[in-house]
Write a protein that holds these residues in place. Structure first.
Motif, PDB file in Angstrom:
ATOM      1  N   GLY A 184       0.813  -1.208   0.000  1.00  0.00           N
ATOM      2  CA  GLY A 184       0.000   0.000   0.000  1.00  0.00           C
ATOM      3  C   GLY A 184       0.849   1.263   0.000  1.00  0.00           C
ATOM      4  O   GLY A 184       0.378   2.339  -0.411  1.00  0.00           O
ATOM      5  N   LEU A 185       2.105   1.139   0.443  1.00  0.00           N
ATOM      6  CA  LEU A 185       3.020   2.288   0.410  1.00  0.00           C
ATOM      7  C   LEU A 185       3.224   2.783  -1.014  1.00  0.00           C
ATOM      8  O   LEU A 185       3.415   3.986  -1.241  1.00  0.00           O
ATOM      9  CB  LEU A 185       4.370   1.899   1.030  1.00  0.00           C
ATOM     10  CG  LEU A 185       4.369   1.618   2.541  1.00  0.00           C
ATOM     11  CD1 LEU A 185       5.718   1.047   2.973  1.00  0.00           C
ATOM     12  CD2 LEU A 185       4.046   2.882   3.323  1.00  0.00           C
ATOM     13  N   ILE A 186       3.194   1.851  -1.979  1.00  0.00           N
ATOM     14  CA  ILE A 186       3.328   2.240  -3.388  1.00  0.00           C
ATOM     15  C   ILE A 186       2.171   3.144  -3.789  1.00  0.00           C
ATOM     16  O   ILE A 186       2.363   4.186  -4.434  1.00  0.00           O
ATOM     17  CB  ILE A 186       3.361   0.983  -4.284  1.00  0.00           C
ATOM     18  CG1 ILE A 186       4.567   0.099  -3.939  1.00  0.00           C
ATOM     19  CG2 ILE A 186       3.372   1.374  -5.762  1.00  0.00           C
ATOM     20  CD1 ILE A 186       4.550  -1.253  -4.636  1.00  0.00           C
ATOM     21  N   ILE A 187       0.970   2.746  -3.412  1.00  0.00           N
ATOM     22  CA  ILE A 187      -0.227   3.519  -3.764  1.00  0.00           C
ATOM     23  C   ILE A 187      -0.196   4.894  -3.112  1.00  0.00           C
ATOM     24  O   ILE A 187      -0.501   5.919  -3.747  1.00  0.00           O
ATOM     25  CB  ILE A 187      -1.504   2.759  -3.355  1.00  0.00           C
ATOM     26  CG1 ILE A 187      -1.558   1.386  -4.031  1.00  0.00           C
ATOM     27  CG2 ILE A 187      -2.748   3.573  -3.699  1.00  0.00           C
ATOM     28  CD1 ILE A 187      -2.715   0.514  -3.560  1.00  0.00           C
ATOM     29  N   ILE A 188       0.182   4.926  -1.840  1.00  0.00           N
ATOM     30  CA  ILE A 188       0.217   6.204  -1.106  1.00  0.00           C
ATOM     31  C   ILE A 188       1.224   7.165  -1.726  1.00  0.00           C
ATOM     32  O   ILE A 188       0.917   8.335  -1.992  1.00  0.00           O
ATOM     33  CB  ILE A 188       0.532   5.955   0.375  1.00  0.00           C
ATOM     34  CG1 ILE A 188      -0.624   5.186   1.047  1.00  0.00           C
ATOM     35  CG2 ILE A 188       0.798   7.274   1.100  1.00  0.00           C
ATOM     36  CD1 ILE A 188      -0.326   4.730   2.463  1.00  0.00           C
ATOM     37  N   LEU A 189       2.426   6.666  -1.979  1.00  0.00           N
ATOM     38  CA  LEU A 189       3.485   7.501  -2.565  1.00  0.00           C
ATOM     39  C   LEU A 189       3.087   7.996  -3.947  1.00  0.00           C
ATOM     40  O   LEU A 189       3.207   9.196  -4.259  1.00  0.00           O
ATOM     41  CB  LEU A 189       4.785   6.699  -2.654  1.00  0.00           C
ATOM     42  CG  LEU A 189       5.974   7.401  -3.305  1.00  0.00           C
ATOM     43  CD1 LEU A 189       6.471   8.526  -2.402  1.00  0.00           C
ATOM     44  CD2 LEU A 189       7.104   6.420  -3.598  1.00  0.00           C
ATOM     45  N   ALA A 190       2.584   7.075  -4.791  1.00  0.00           N
ATOM     46  CA  ALA A 190       2.252   7.426  -6.174  1.00  0.00           C
ATOM     47  C   ALA A 190       1.014   8.309  -6.266  1.00  0.00           C
ATOM     48  O   ALA A 190       0.783   8.936  -7.294  1.00  0.00           O
ATOM     49  CB  ALA A 190       2.051   6.149  -7.000  1.00  0.00           C
ATOM     50  N   THR A 191       0.221   8.364  -5.212  1.00  0.00           N
ATOM     51  CA  THR A 191      -0.942   9.260  -5.192  1.00  0.00           C
ATOM     52  C   THR A 191      -0.561  10.648  -4.706  1.00  0.00           C
ATOM     53  O   THR A 191      -0.902  11.661  -5.334  1.00  0.00           O
ATOM     54  CB  THR A 191      -2.046   8.689  -4.278  1.00  0.00           C
ATOM     55  OG1 THR A 191      -2.497   7.434  -4.778  1.00  0.00           O
ATOM     56  CG2 THR A 191      -3.228   9.647  -4.201  1.00  0.00           C
ATOM     57  N   LEU A 192       0.139  10.721  -3.595  1.00  0.00           N
ATOM     58  CA  LEU A 192       0.372  12.011  -2.953  1.00  0.00           C
ATOM     59  C   LEU A 192       1.297  12.933  -3.747  1.00  0.00           C
ATOM     60  O   LEU A 192       1.093  14.158  -3.769  1.00  0.00           O
ATOM     61  CB  LEU A 192       0.928  11.799  -1.542  1.00  0.00           C
ATOM     62  CG  LEU A 192      -0.042  11.179  -0.534  1.00  0.00           C
ATOM     63  CD1 LEU A 192       0.608  11.076   0.842  1.00  0.00           C
ATOM     64  CD2 LEU A 192      -1.335  11.993  -0.445  1.00  0.00           C
TER      65      LEU A 192
END
Length: 413
Positions: A79-87
């Motif tokens: 989920g860290l991938i999703i958070i980083l790539a979103t923010l």
């Protein structure tokens, strides 16, 4: 950030060729999804390798499912991938001081932190149960409280409703068809004509003035319930490769379209829906998250190279809930998030039926006569011999059908 740079330069008489495109939501949304997808694809692999190096692999309990033990050691916390790539794209391309964007960023960080703490305790501290369920609930309730209070009391969160007898003569002046800006707790009822639901109506024993003054007593608990239910639903759905990511992508795309239409007064007028001032910016946030989830999906399809863990699933569920609430589409959640709902219900029914049969017929009978072969529902089909890729694909197809049903409501007035 880039939009504010454009404003600053323009206000100081500096005109950079091409920079004017940043004033268009559609351009910034396109750039955001490209950036998020690129970040997830390029840095996703590096994050996976880092998690593997830190031995952040999944510990798999033997539940008798085909191919289950082979997944042991697959990195989690993806989920860290999703958070980083979103923010990163959100901070680059949105007006991040917009109250809706602030709420969504808080939702990502808040639920991501709760999920991360749960994954951290499981993998680093070797606590197989992770974060206690009651602490997760406290965290979910906390986010619901923040969102509910902000939605109800913040002066920038308003709606403009269309006059029932509005008749458009000039499309360049459609604002004349809308009532003055209102600060009101109102939502959209799907599949209904004149479909606006005012939460103050629940306080039917009060006069109108008192009911509107005290509507927060009803509205905020409902927001808390929705955030908790949807985030748990996404968490339960994250059980086989690609299921949570695939279904969430469909839901997010649908909400992104609603955000774009509701934030544009011309479309709102044409479709006879509420106009939500300042809502257009959330389109950029949503497509950035869609790009991030699709980029994560690249590595999460069967056989998964990484799992999103609670870091991703709780966060996705929380953000979807908050999006639906700020779009005044929370009453559509049972349909739009139908996959999350049936997964949640399957678990509850399994427990209820098991306890009933245990009490009435004894433990052995209850164990041998469960309602489902296994819950959540996706495991029921796995036990029935369906390959998990087939289960995922079919659930995504069902999710697309439910999304289309929701979009049809735009013309059902």
């Amino acid at each position: 950030m880039l939009y504010y740079l454009y404003e600053y330069l323009t206000n100081h008489g500096i005109h950079v060729p091409g920079l004017g495109l940043l004033k268009y939501i559609s351009f910034r949304a396109g750039m955001a999804v490209l950036f998020s997808l690129t970040i997830a694809l390029i840095y996703g692999k590096r994050i996976i390798n880092y998690l593997r190096a830190k031995q952040m692999g999944e510990l798999v309990r033997d539940l008798g499912l085909d191919g289950q033990k082979q997944k042991e050691g697959t990195p989690t916390m993806g989920g860290l991938i999703i958070i980083l790539a979103t923010l990163i794209p959100v901070l680059l391309f949105t007006k991040f001081t917009n109250i809706y964007i602030v709420l969504l960023i808080v939702s990502v960080l808040w639920m991501g932190a709760i999920g991360f703490l749960d994954d951290y305790l499981k993998k680093i501290k070797k606590n197989k149960d992770g974060l206690s369920g009651k602490f997760k609930i406290v965290g979910q309730v906390g986010l619901g409280l923040i969102v509910g209070v902000t939605m109800y009391f913040h002066p920038d969160i308003t709606v403009k409703r269309k006059y029932l007898d509005a008749k458009v003569v000039n499309r360049n002046n459609v604002e004349q068809n809308f009532m003055p800006t209102e600060k009101i707790a109102v939502s959209t009822v799907p599949f209904a004509k004149n479909n606006e639901f005012d939460y103050s109506g629940i306080l039917f024993w009060m006069n109108d003035k008192d009911a509107h003054e005290w509507a927060w007593v009803v509205f905020i608990p409902i927001v808390i319930f929705i955030v908790t239910a949807v985030s748990n639903g996404a968490n339960i759905t994250d059980g086989i490769d690609g299921l949570a990511a695939g279904t969430s992508t469909v839901i997010l795309l649908t909400l992104g379209l609603f955000a774009y239409l509701s934030g544009n007064i011309i479309f709102a007028d044409y479709l006879n829906i509420m106009f939500l001032p300042n809502m257009g910016e959330t389109t950029i946030f949503v497509v950035a998250m869609v790009g991030a989830v699709i980029g994560f999906f690249w590595y999460n399809t069967y056989p998964a190279q990484v799992f999103m863990g609670d870091t991703g699933s709780l966060m996705l569920g929380g953000v979807i809930a908050v999006l639906a609430i700020i779009l005044r589409k929370e009453l559509m959640i049972p349909v739009l998030c139908g996959i999350f709902l049936i997964e949640n219900i399957s678990v509850m029914l399994q427990v209820i039926v098991f306890k009933y049969r245990k009490r009435k017929y004894g433990l052995e009978y209850a164990q041998n006569n469960r309602l489902f072969r296994m819950s959540p529902l996706h495991h029921h089909y796995q036990k029935g011999g369906f390959h998990e890729s087939k289960i995922v694909n079919r659930m995504i197809i069902i999710g697309v059908m439910l999304a289309i049903v929701c979009l049809i409501t735009l013309k059902m007035r």
